[in-house]
Motif scaffolding. Structure first.
Motif, PDB file in Angstrom:
ATOM      1  N   GLY A  36       1.102  -0.664  -0.801  1.00 16.07           N
ATOM      2  CA  GLY A  36       0.054  -0.073  -0.454  1.00 16.07           C
ATOM      3  C   GLY A  36       1.253   1.224  -0.113  1.00 16.07           C
ATOM      4  O   GLY A  36       0.707   2.812  -0.853  1.00 16.07           O
ATOM      5  N   ALA A  37       2.023   1.259   1.036  1.00 19.92           N
ATOM      6  CA  ALA A  37       2.499   2.536   0.620  1.00 19.92           C
ATOM      7  C   ALA A  37       3.363   2.724  -0.564  1.00 19.92           C
ATOM      8  O   ALA A  37       3.958   3.638  -1.153  1.00 19.92           O
ATOM      9  N   LEU A  38       3.973   1.522  -1.024  1.00 26.31           N
ATOM     10  CA  LEU A  38       4.798   1.204  -2.214  1.00 26.31           C
ATOM     11  C   LEU A  38       3.180   2.156  -3.180  1.00 26.31           C
ATOM     12  O   LEU A  38       3.684   3.081  -4.015  1.00 26.31           O
ATOM     13  N   SER A  39       2.453   1.930  -3.328  1.00 29.36           N
ATOM     14  CA  SER A  39       1.072   2.417  -4.166  1.00 29.36           C
ATOM     15  C   SER A  39       0.991   3.619  -4.587  1.00 29.36           C
ATOM     16  O   SER A  39       0.921   4.468  -5.366  1.00 29.36           O
ATOM     17  N   PHE A  40       1.085   4.243  -3.263  1.00 29.43           N
ATOM     18  CA  PHE A  40       0.586   5.785  -2.807  1.00 29.43           C
ATOM     19  C   PHE A  40       1.752   6.271  -3.567  1.00 29.43           C
ATOM     20  O   PHE A  40       1.487   7.199  -3.678  1.00 29.43           O
ATOM     21  N   VAL A  41       2.889   6.147  -2.925  1.00 22.81           N
ATOM     22  CA  VAL A  41       4.069   7.320  -3.570  1.00 22.81           C
ATOM     23  C   VAL A  41       4.222   6.594  -4.457  1.00 22.81           C
ATOM     24  O   VAL A  41       4.691   7.667  -5.740  1.00 22.81           O
ATOM     25  N   MET A  42       4.018   5.375  -5.460  1.00 26.12           N
ATOM     26  CA  MET A  42       4.029   5.661  -7.216  1.00 26.12           C
ATOM     27  C   MET A  42       2.878   6.643  -7.347  1.00 26.12           C
ATOM     28  O   MET A  42       2.943   6.999  -8.588  1.00 26.12           O
ATOM     29  N   ILE A  43       1.278   6.670  -6.867  1.00 24.49           N
ATOM     30  CA  ILE A  43       0.998   7.585  -7.454  1.00 24.49           C
ATOM     31  C   ILE A  43       0.943   8.772  -7.065  1.00 24.49           C
ATOM     32  O   ILE A  43       0.071   9.457  -7.816  1.00 24.49           O
ATOM     33  N   THR A  44       0.911   9.112  -6.458  1.00 23.56           N
ATOM     34  CA  THR A  44       1.403  10.285  -5.698  1.00 23.56           C
ATOM     35  C   THR A  44       2.371  10.820  -6.760  1.00 23.56           C
ATOM     36  O   THR A  44       2.211  12.468  -6.949  1.00 23.56           O
ATOM     37  N   GLY A  45       3.992   9.664  -6.939  1.00 21.81           N
ATOM     38  CA  GLY A  45       4.656  10.772  -7.914  1.00 21.81           C
ATOM     39  C   GLY A  45       4.347  10.995  -9.416  1.00 21.81           C
ATOM     40  O   GLY A  45       5.092  11.963  -9.555  1.00 21.81           O
ATOM     41  N   VAL A  46       3.661   9.752  -9.814  1.00 19.65           N
ATOM     42  CA  VAL A  46       3.147  10.311 -10.953  1.00 19.65           C
ATOM     43  C   VAL A  46       1.485  11.341 -11.122  1.00 19.65           C
ATOM     44  O   VAL A  46       1.992  12.103 -11.815  1.00 19.65           O
ATOM     45  N   LEU A  47       1.192  11.604 -10.241  1.00 20.72           N
ATOM     46  CA  LEU A  47       0.060  12.912 -10.430  1.00 20.72           C
ATOM     47  C   LEU A  47       0.879  13.863  -9.991  1.00 20.72           C
ATOM     48  O   LEU A  47       0.549  14.981 -10.478  1.00 20.72           O
ATOM     49  N   ALA A  48       2.293  14.130  -9.188  1.00 21.46           N
ATOM     50  CA  ALA A  48       2.893  15.650  -9.384  1.00 21.46           C
ATOM     51  C   ALA A  48       3.464  15.601 -10.820  1.00 21.46           C
ATOM     52  O   ALA A  48       3.649  16.953 -10.919  1.00 21.46           O
ATOM     53  N   TRP A  49       4.019  14.366 -10.874  1.00 17.43           N
ATOM     54  CA  TRP A  49       3.917  14.443 -12.229  1.00 17.43           C
ATOM     55  C   TRP A  49       3.617  15.463 -13.665  1.00 17.43           C
ATOM     56  O   TRP A  49       3.666  16.497 -14.425  1.00 17.43           O
ATOM     57  N   TRP A  50       2.077  14.940 -13.696  1.00 15.94           N
ATOM     58  CA  TRP A  50       0.866  15.169 -14.485  1.00 15.94           C
ATOM     59  C   TRP A  50       0.938  16.724 -14.300  1.00 15.94           C
ATOM     60  O   TRP A  50      -0.158  17.943 -15.407  1.00 15.94           O
ATOM     61  N   ILE A  51       0.446  17.269 -12.894  1.00 10.87           N
ATOM     62  CA  ILE A  51       0.607  18.415 -12.587  1.00 10.87           C
ATOM     63  C   ILE A  51       1.212  19.272 -13.119  1.00 10.87           C
ATOM     64  O   ILE A  51       1.656  20.599 -13.514  1.00 10.87           O
ATOM     65  N   SER A  52       2.643  18.577 -12.820  1.00 11.02           N
ATOM     66  CA  SER A  52       3.419  20.080 -12.900  1.00 11.02           C
ATOM     67  C   SER A  52       4.105  19.765 -14.790  1.00 11.02           C
ATOM     68  O   SER A  52       4.285  21.009 -14.928  1.00 11.02           O
ATOM     69  N   SER A  53       3.835  18.960 -15.191  1.00 13.81           N
ATOM     70  CA  SER A  53       4.239  18.926 -16.674  1.00 13.81           C
ATOM     71  C   SER A  53       3.019  19.514 -16.991  1.00 13.81           C
ATOM     72  O   SER A  53       2.782  19.863 -18.658  1.00 13.81           O
ATOM     73  N   ASN A  54       1.579  20.101 -16.443  1.00 16.82           N
ATOM     74  CA  ASN A  54       0.529  20.931 -17.097  1.00 16.82           C
ATOM     75  C   ASN A  54       0.449  22.291 -16.600  1.00 16.82           C
ATOM     76  O   ASN A  54      -0.461  23.112 -16.593  1.00 16.82           O
ATOM     77  N   ILE A  55       1.284  22.431 -15.529  1.00 21.94           N
ATOM     78  CA  ILE A  55       1.798  23.924 -15.765  1.00 21.94           C
ATOM     79  C   ILE A  55       2.645  24.290 -15.904  1.00 21.94           C
ATOM     80  O   ILE A  55       3.823  24.345 -15.928  1.00 21.94           O
ATOM     81  N   LYS A  56       2.725  25.570 -16.744  1.00 24.86           N
ATOM     82  CA  LYS A  56       3.426  26.201 -18.020  1.00 24.86           C
ATOM     83  C   LYS A  56       4.069  27.463 -16.981  1.00 24.86           C
ATOM     84  O   LYS A  56       3.753  28.494 -16.799  1.00 24.86           O
ATOM     85  N   LEU A  57       5.379  26.964 -16.477  1.00 23.88           N
ATOM     86  CA  LEU A  57       6.609  27.992 -15.807  1.00 23.88           C
ATOM     87  C   LEU A  57       7.001  28.578 -16.810  1.00 23.88           C
ATOM     88  O   LEU A  57       7.838  27.699 -17.784  1.00 23.88           O
ATOM     89  N   PRO A  58       6.986  30.750 -16.740  1.00 26.46           N
ATOM     90  CA  PRO A  58       8.406  30.724 -17.730  1.00 26.46           C
ATOM     91  C   PRO A  58       9.564  30.214 -17.380  1.00 26.46           C
ATOM     92  O   PRO A  58      10.045  30.176 -16.012  1.00 26.46           O
ATOM     93  N   GLU A  59      10.578  29.841 -18.601  1.00 24.97           N
ATOM     94  CA  GLU A  59      12.021  29.555 -18.287  1.00 24.97           C
ATOM     95  C   GLU A  59      12.822  30.509 -17.891  1.00 24.97           C
ATOM     96  O   GLU A  59      12.663  31.839 -18.679  1.00 24.97           O
ATOM     97  N   LYS A  60      13.637  30.117 -16.433  1.00 23.31           N
ATOM     98  CA  LYS A  60      14.704  31.208 -16.592  1.00 23.31           C
ATOM     99  C   LYS A  60      15.613  31.102 -16.922  1.00 23.31           C
ATOM    100  O   LYS A  60      16.013  30.123 -17.349  1.00 23.31           O
ATOM    101  N   PRO A  61      16.325  32.027 -17.653  1.00 24.79           N
ATOM    102  CA  PRO A  61      18.112  31.654 -18.041  1.00 24.79           C
ATOM    103  C   PRO A  61      18.886  31.183 -17.145  1.00 24.79           C
ATOM    104  O   PRO A  61      19.019  31.811 -16.045  1.00 24.79           O
ATOM    105  N   GLN A  62      19.397  30.068 -17.752  1.00 25.75           N
ATOM    106  CA  GLN A  62      20.458  29.609 -17.030  1.00 25.75           C
ATOM    107  C   GLN A  62      22.179  30.785 -16.285  1.00 25.75           C
ATOM    108  O   GLN A  62      22.211  31.203 -17.556  1.00 25.75           O
TER     109      GLN A  62
END
Length: 276
Positions: A135-161
């Motif tokens: 259950g703990a393994l499933s939780f962190v996997m689902i949380t990680g994928v969900l966090a990736w999906w949210i971050s990939s759909n939020i377009k933040l302005p890229e800062k110059p390096q």
């Protein structure tokens, strides 16, 4: 074709990175709760926590100097605070035990809990443990994928390096390798202490999540690129994560061994109870 492969690698690397972050967010919780439930932090080696704290501080400092994402820096602060909470628990429960004369508290002598209660904890169902960890393994996997999906759909302005001087780059590398050495070295005193405490008062989930977090983090680096220059740049973080896995596996092996020995020790008693 190469573009699609690179895009796939970037996506997989990002997902693994978020899963790793999810693991590291919860990694301290089992031990903090274990200390609270036992009203003792004597299962932990103080040297283990202090060296781990030093590793987190150098890691956080390197992240700040490298100009990494604010989330990475915030996580570094979070790790440091969790280390301090563990240290506070150890000293607070020692002070509390001394004040109420529950038992003598010495750094090298663990506070032992009731034997019957400990035996019941040690012989709890293997199936139940497997279900909890699944259950703990499933939780962190689902949380990680969900966090990736949210971050990939939020377009933040890229800062110059920002251009970093060679001296700053050198300092970052030194901090990275110092952090890696601390993470590796911290496990040794804990492994040694476990021989005397038989892993009592230590939460195995701490090392389970540590292994999972380090494994996914190492894979996120390797999946992104296997170019020599890239691996050298990330060498300290890769080495610290990958090599720590083996030491954490050693700790879990100790848990398994002492749990098996405890089961053999109390099994006759359990048989008598069942036949009475």
């Amino acid at each position: 074709m190469s573009y699609l492969l690179a895009s796939y690698n970037d996506t997989l690397s990002s997902i693994l990175g978020w899963v790793s972050i999810a693991c590291w967010i919860v990694v301290y919780s089992p031990q903090i709760y274990e200390n609270y439930s036992l009203q003792s932090g004597e299962g932990l080696s103080l040297i283990f926590v202090y060296v781990w704290l030093l590793g987190d501080i150098t890691n956080m400092t390197g992240a700040i100097l490298a100009g990494l994402l604010p989330t990475v820096i915030i996580l570094g602060v979070y790790y440091t605070l969790c280390d301090l909470i563990l240290l506070f628990q150890v000293y607070y429960y020692r002070w509390k035990a001394t004040k109420y004369q529950v038992s003598e508290s010495v750094e090298e002598t663990p506070l032992l809990i009731d034997t019957h209660a400990q035996n019941k904890r040690e012989v709890s169902s293997t199936k139940g443990i497997a279900i909890r960890y699944a259950g703990a393994l499933s939780f962190v996997m689902i949380t990680g994928v969900l966090a990736w999906w949210i971050s990939s759909n939020i377009k933040l302005p890229e800062k110059p390096q920002k251009h970093r001087s060679s001296s700053i780059t050198w300092v970052i590398q030194v901090l990275g390798w110092t952090s890696a050495i601390c993470y590796l070295g911290s496990r040794i005193p804990q492994i040694i202490k476990n021989f005397s405490t038989r892993c009592e008062g230590l939460a195995p989930a701490l090392f389970f999540f540590s292994i999972l977090g380090n494994a996914t983090y190492s894979l996120s680096i390797c999946v992104k690129s296997m170019e020599k220059e890239y691996l050298i740049t990330n060498g300290s973080w890769l080495a610290g994560s990958a090599l720590t896995i083996f030491l954490d596996l050693a700790v879990l092996s100790q848990f398994s061994y002492y749990r098996y020995m405890a089961f053999k020790r109390v099994q006759p008693g359990l048989t008598i109870e069942n036949t009475s």
